[in-house]
Design a protein around this motif. Structure first.
Motif, PDB file in Angstrom:
ATOM      1  N   MET A   1       9.583   0.092   4.959  1.00  0.00           N
ATOM      2  CA  MET A   1       8.419  -0.698   4.504  1.00  0.00           C
ATOM      3  C   MET A   1       8.505  -2.109   5.087  1.00  0.00           C
ATOM      4  SD  MET A   1       7.655   0.443   0.575  1.00  0.00           S
ATOM      5  CE  MET A   1       9.253   0.604  -0.174  1.00  0.00           C
ATOM      6  N   ARG A   2       9.711  -2.668   5.074  1.00  0.00           N
ATOM      7  CA  ARG A   2       9.888  -4.025   5.615  1.00  0.00           C
ATOM      8  C   ARG A   2       9.494  -4.068   7.088  1.00  0.00           C
ATOM      9  NH1 ARG A   2      12.551  -7.370   8.370  1.00  0.00           N
ATOM     10  NH2 ARG A   2      13.905  -5.783   9.224  1.00  0.00           N
ATOM     11  N   LEU A   3       9.923  -3.049   7.834  1.00  0.00           N
ATOM     12  CA  LEU A   3       9.602  -3.004   9.266  1.00  0.00           C
ATOM     13  C   LEU A   3       8.096  -2.890   9.487  1.00  0.00           C
ATOM     14  CD1 LEU A   3      12.533  -0.802  10.592  1.00  0.00           C
ATOM     15  CD2 LEU A   3      12.129  -3.221  11.094  1.00  0.00           C
ATOM     16  N   ALA A   4       7.447  -2.092   8.641  1.00  0.00           N
ATOM     17  CA  ALA A   4       5.981  -1.953   8.764  1.00  0.00           C
ATOM     18  C   ALA A   4       5.292  -3.280   8.471  1.00  0.00           C
ATOM     19  CB  ALA A   4       5.483  -0.873   7.807  1.00  0.00           C
TER      20      ALA A   4
ATOM     21  N   THR B   1      17.297 -17.256 -12.252  1.00  0.00           N
ATOM     22  CA  THR B   1      16.884 -16.434 -11.108  1.00  0.00           C
ATOM     23  C   THR B   1      15.902 -15.380 -11.597  1.00  0.00           C
ATOM     24  OG1 THR B   1      19.037 -16.776 -10.079  1.00  0.00           O
ATOM     25  CG2 THR B   1      17.740 -14.903  -9.282  1.00  0.00           C
ATOM     26  N   ILE B   2      14.746 -15.341 -10.919  1.00  0.00           N
ATOM     27  CA  ILE B   2      13.710 -14.350 -11.278  1.00  0.00           C
ATOM     28  C   ILE B   2      13.569 -13.376 -10.122  1.00  0.00           C
ATOM     29  CG2 ILE B   2      11.235 -14.009 -11.756  1.00  0.00           C
ATOM     30  CD1 ILE B   2      12.307 -15.723 -13.960  1.00  0.00           C
ATOM     31  N   ASN B   3      13.536 -12.088 -10.437  1.00  0.00           N
ATOM     32  CA  ASN B   3      13.339 -11.097  -9.390  1.00  0.00           C
ATOM     33  C   ASN B   3      12.702  -9.842 -10.011  1.00  0.00           C
ATOM     34  OD1 ASN B   3      13.483  -9.785  -6.874  1.00  0.00           O
ATOM     35  ND2 ASN B   3      15.477 -10.694  -6.409  1.00  0.00           N
ATOM     36  N   GLY B   4      12.453  -8.855  -9.179  1.00  0.00           N
ATOM     37  CA  GLY B   4      11.841  -7.634  -9.682  1.00  0.00           C
ATOM     38  C   GLY B   4      11.665  -6.649  -8.547  1.00  0.00           C
ATOM     39  N   LEU B   5      11.095  -5.494  -8.861  1.00  0.00           N
ATOM     40  CA  LEU B   5      10.995  -4.440  -7.843  1.00  0.00           C
ATOM     41  C   LEU B   5       9.558  -4.202  -7.369  1.00  0.00           C
ATOM     42  CD1 LEU B   5      13.702  -3.889  -9.571  1.00  0.00           C
ATOM     43  CD2 LEU B   5      13.653  -1.674  -8.491  1.00  0.00           C
ATOM     44  N   SER B   6       8.606  -4.978  -7.923  1.00  0.00           N
ATOM     45  CA  SER B   6       7.193  -4.751  -7.600  1.00  0.00           C
ATOM     46  C   SER B   6       6.919  -4.759  -6.103  1.00  0.00           C
ATOM     47  CB  SER B   6       6.327  -5.838  -8.235  1.00  0.00           C
ATOM     48  OG  SER B   6       6.236  -5.662  -9.609  1.00  0.00           O
ATOM     49  N   LYS B   7       7.401  -5.800  -5.430  1.00  0.00           N
ATOM     50  CA  LYS B   7       6.988  -6.022  -4.041  1.00  0.00           C
ATOM     51  C   LYS B   7       7.870  -5.283  -3.036  1.00  0.00           C
ATOM     52  CE  LYS B   7       4.338  -9.078  -5.990  1.00  0.00           C
ATOM     53  NZ  LYS B   7       2.897  -9.158  -5.983  1.00  0.00           N
ATOM     54  N   SER B   8       9.181  -5.508  -3.137  1.00  0.00           N
ATOM     55  CA  SER B   8      10.053  -4.982  -2.094  1.00  0.00           C
ATOM     56  C   SER B   8      10.303  -3.492  -2.252  1.00  0.00           C
ATOM     57  CB  SER B   8      11.373  -5.749  -2.080  1.00  0.00           C
ATOM     58  OG  SER B   8      11.901  -5.774  -3.364  1.00  0.00           O
ATOM     59  N   VAL B   9      10.079  -2.949  -3.442  1.00  0.00           N
ATOM     60  CA  VAL B   9      10.333  -1.526  -3.662  1.00  0.00           C
ATOM     61  C   VAL B   9       9.008  -0.785  -3.950  1.00  0.00           C
ATOM     62  CG1 VAL B   9      11.918   0.082  -4.794  1.00  0.00           C
ATOM     63  CG2 VAL B   9      12.569  -2.286  -4.626  1.00  0.00           C
ATOM     64  N   ALA B  10       7.896  -1.493  -3.808  1.00  0.00           N
ATOM     65  CA  ALA B  10       6.572  -0.886  -4.047  1.00  0.00           C
ATOM     66  C   ALA B  10       6.492  -0.266  -5.444  1.00  0.00           C
ATOM     67  CB  ALA B  10       6.242   0.146  -2.958  1.00  0.00           C
TER      68      ALA B  10
ATOM     69  N   PHE C   1      -4.540 -14.363   3.220  1.00  0.00           N
ATOM     70  CA  PHE C   1      -4.828 -13.025   3.737  1.00  0.00           C
ATOM     71  C   PHE C   1      -3.574 -12.182   3.509  1.00  0.00           C
ATOM     72  CE2 PHE C   1      -4.619  -9.885   7.110  1.00  0.00           C
ATOM     73  CZ  PHE C   1      -5.928  -9.489   7.346  1.00  0.00           C
ATOM     74  N   SER C   2      -3.692 -11.137   2.694  1.00  0.00           N
ATOM     75  CA  SER C   2      -2.519 -10.284   2.456  1.00  0.00           C
ATOM     76  C   SER C   2      -2.475  -9.184   3.512  1.00  0.00           C
ATOM     77  CB  SER C   2      -2.618  -9.658   1.056  1.00  0.00           C
ATOM     78  OG  SER C   2      -1.751  -8.552   0.983  1.00  0.00           O
ATOM     79  N   PHE C   3      -1.341  -9.053   4.187  1.00  0.00           N
ATOM     80  CA  PHE C   3      -1.234  -7.987   5.195  1.00  0.00           C
ATOM     81  C   PHE C   3      -0.479  -6.770   4.655  1.00  0.00           C
ATOM     82  CE2 PHE C   3       1.946 -11.243   6.408  1.00  0.00           C
ATOM     83  CZ  PHE C   3       3.115 -10.520   6.452  1.00  0.00           C
ATOM     84  N   ALA C   4      -0.506  -6.615   3.320  1.00  0.00           N
ATOM     85  CA  ALA C   4       0.128  -5.437   2.720  1.00  0.00           C
ATOM     86  C   ALA C   4      -0.833  -4.256   2.730  1.00  0.00           C
ATOM     87  CB  ALA C   4       0.571  -5.764   1.294  1.00  0.00           C
ATOM     88  N   THR C   5      -1.482  -4.056   3.867  1.00  0.00           N
ATOM     89  CA  THR C   5      -2.384  -2.915   3.999  1.00  0.00           C
ATOM     90  C   THR C   5      -2.273  -2.364   5.424  1.00  0.00           C
ATOM     91  OG1 THR C   5      -4.621  -2.174   3.520  1.00  0.00           O
ATOM     92  CG2 THR C   5      -4.444  -4.299   4.577  1.00  0.00           C
ATOM     93  N   ASP C   6      -2.914  -1.209   5.693  1.00  0.00           N
ATOM     94  CA  ASP C   6      -2.660  -0.538   6.978  1.00  0.00           C
ATOM     95  C   ASP C   6      -3.222  -1.311   8.174  1.00  0.00           C
ATOM     96  OD1 ASP C   6      -5.469   0.954   7.766  1.00  0.00           O
ATOM     97  OD2 ASP C   6      -5.231   0.558   5.636  1.00  0.00           O
ATOM     98  N   LEU C   7      -2.617  -1.059   9.336  1.00  0.00           N
ATOM     99  CA  LEU C   7      -2.964  -1.798  10.558  1.00  0.00           C
ATOM    100  C   LEU C   7      -4.428  -1.644  10.964  1.00  0.00           C
ATOM    101  CD1 LEU C   7       0.007  -1.455  13.086  1.00  0.00           C
ATOM    102  CD2 LEU C   7      -1.069  -3.565  12.313  1.00  0.00           C
TER     103      LEU C   7
ATOM    104  N   ASP D   1       0.826  -1.210   0.000  1.00  0.00           N
ATOM    105  CA  ASP D   1       0.000   0.000   0.000  1.00  0.00           C
ATOM    106  C   ASP D   1       0.863   1.264   0.000  1.00  0.00           C
ATOM    107  OD1 ASP D   1       0.881  -0.793   2.544  1.00  0.00           O
ATOM    108  OD2 ASP D   1      -0.690   0.346   3.568  1.00  0.00           O
ATOM    109  N   PHE D   2       2.183   1.129   0.056  1.00  0.00           N
ATOM    110  CA  PHE D   2       3.081   2.297   0.105  1.00  0.00           C
ATOM    111  C   PHE D   2       3.294   2.893  -1.280  1.00  0.00           C
ATOM    112  CE2 PHE D   2       4.441  -0.517   3.577  1.00  0.00           C
ATOM    113  CZ  PHE D   2       4.210   0.334   4.648  1.00  0.00           C
ATOM    114  N   ASN D   3       3.637   4.183  -1.280  1.00  0.00           N
ATOM    115  CA  ASN D   3       4.032   4.807  -2.543  1.00  0.00           C
ATOM    116  C   ASN D   3       5.472   4.389  -2.873  1.00  0.00           C
ATOM    117  OD1 ASN D   3       3.991   6.353  -4.824  1.00  0.00           O
ATOM    118  ND2 ASN D   3       3.771   8.327  -3.800  1.00  0.00           N
ATOM    119  N   THR D   4       5.812   4.445  -4.133  1.00  0.00           N
ATOM    120  CA  THR D   4       7.191   4.154  -4.567  1.00  0.00           C
ATOM    121  C   THR D   4       8.141   5.171  -3.925  1.00  0.00           C
ATOM    122  OG1 THR D   4       6.290   3.390  -6.668  1.00  0.00           O
ATOM    123  CG2 THR D   4       8.620   3.959  -6.640  1.00  0.00           C
ATOM    124  N   PRO D   5       9.309   4.740  -3.440  1.00  0.00           N
ATOM    125  CA  PRO D   5      10.246   5.678  -2.804  1.00  0.00           C
ATOM    126  C   PRO D   5      10.558   6.912  -3.658  1.00  0.00           C
ATOM    127  CG  PRO D   5      10.946   3.428  -2.435  1.00  0.00           C
ATOM    128  CD  PRO D   5       9.771   3.352  -3.360  1.00  0.00           C
TER     129      PRO D   5
END
Ligand code: PMP
Ligand code: GLU
Length: 389
Positions: A294-297, A231-240, A366-372, A42-46
């Motif tokens: 974001m990781r800490l949140a 190896t597959i990777n990307g920035l979608s999830k960890s970098v919003a 259940f995705s917890f990628a949203t606010d508390l 749910d975060f904006n891109t850095p």
């Protein structure tokens, strides 16, 4: 009568996207819906990434680029893989595509044909079996259990291999369970593969979202694994950066890279030039502080959601080591996960994804990628639904 191809007729819609879209539509109609269906931060891109994109536009960096990516981005990915994953890939061994999903599509299209068997641990991310079927391959599912934290064992892998086995798909950390393979577990799986011609796809898109244990790249296990792994990777999830569409693959087989480059040159060509420039800022350290926050949140949300869900009678969940999903066991209440999720949406306005979409009934994701606050309210509603069921 006009007709369609069998391959496209047989392709299903992504259930994760379908449910997220349904939740969004219901909300737009004014219904009180809380959605925990999308695997999307749910975060904006850095900020550094956004600024770099604006700069690229203002400098007129708006033309076609090389199909596989601009040299500066390929270098930033190569440096990242060396620095963070202990992997040596040259810029010629990396291809940038429109999201990790596109990278997966390209690899599977390039390697799989009729008669090939692909080993897929279950529960799996929804897209893998569809891509294999689209390439006319055969899915061979390796069933895991909650008791084994949804991990395949070396013996199970060994027993599943036949002369037709072409590929194994690993996801670490996993969507939908959040489990993470340790270095030792990957070493044991690597032992089984030694001496075979089996390719491994290692989907590492949640690599930076790890809360327990440490992440190991599959290809870093030994030289044999480096050769056979894509190896597959990307920035979608960890970098919003979900909407920017940026993913990549790295593999030591230069012929395979060339074949995938050919395929991409005839389908999508390069990833958006602006996205490519912006992504460099997501890889070279400029966005690291925000990525860490974001990781800490996510970690705080995971701890909160796990505790609350495990306190509900009839539900239980293993604490995920990574990613941003809880794979919740609801079998005591209802085994039919599709029916469970439909009733949950109708009765209390909570959208989650049925386990059957990931190949395992009796569970929901259940995705917890949203606010508390939404998580707290959503879990209260789930509790009242379970209590009245
Ligand atoms: N792999 C996994 C395991 C995922 O959950 C996702 C999420 N969509 C992807 C790949 C693809 O991500 P994207 O195409 O947004 O890079
Ligand atoms: N990967 C995300 C999910 O599992 C996004 C949706 C999709 O691409 O299928 O929810």
């Amino acid at each position: 009568m006009y007709s369609y191809s069998d391959r496209i007729n047989n392709l299903s819609e992504s259930i994760t996207i379908a449910i997220s879209t349904l939740a969004r539509d219901l909300k737009a109609q004014g219904k009180d819906i809380l959605s925990f269906s999308a695997g999307e931060p749910d975060f904006n891109t850095p900020q550094a990434i956004r600024e770099e994109a604006i700069k690229a536009i203002q400098e007129g960096f708006t033309k076609y680029t090389a199909v596989c990516g601009i040299p500066e981005l390929l270098q930033a990915i190569s440096d990242k893989l060396k620095r963070e994953n202990d992997l040596n890939y040259t810029t010629k061994e990396i291809i940038v595509s429109n999201g990790a999903k596109h990278s997966l599509f390209n690899v599977i299209a390039a390697l799989i044909q009729k008669g090939d068997e692909v080993l897929i641990p279950t529960p799996y991310w929804v897209t893998y079996p569809e891509l294999v079927s689209y390439s006319l391959g055969t899915n061979v599912f390796l069933q895991t259990t909650q008791g084994n934290n949804f991990k395949i064992t070396p013996q199970q892998l060994k027993d599943s291999i036949t002369p037709k086995t072409k590929m194994l798909i690993l996801t670490t950390p996993s969507n939908p369970t959040g489990m993470l393979y340790s270095k030792e577990e990957l070493q044991a799986l690597a032992e089984v593969l030694k001496g075979t011609n089996i390719w491994v796809i290692s989907d590492e898109i949640y690599e930076k979202l790890v809360y327990n244990g440490s992440f190991t790249s599959t290809a870093s296990i030994n030289s044999d694994m480096l050769e056979r792994t894509i190896t597959i990777n990307g920035l979608s999830k960890s970098v919003a950066m979900t909407g920017w569409r940026i993913g990549y693959l790295a593999c030591k087989d230069k012929k395979l890279c060339k074949l995938i480059d050919n395929l991409q040159s005839q389908s999508t060509s390069n990833v958006c030039s602006i996205t490519q420039r912006a992504s460099i800022a997501g890889l070279d350290g400029r966005a690291d502080e925000e990525i860490k926050k974001m990781r800490l949140a996510f970690e705080e949300r995971r701890d909160f959601a796990c505790k609350k869900i495990n306190a509900i009678k009839g539900l239980n969940v293993n604490t995920p080591d990574g990613a941003f999903y809880l794979f919740v066991n609801c079998s005591e209440i209802e085994y039919d996960s599709m029916h469970f999720c439909k009733s949950l949406l109708e009765k209390v306005g909570v959208a989650v994804v049925p386990g059957i979409g990931f190949g395992m009934d009796g569970y929901f994701r259940f995705s917890f990628a949203t606010d508390l606050k939404s998580i707290e309210e959503g879990i209260k509603r789930i509790e009242s639904f379970c209590n009245s069921h």
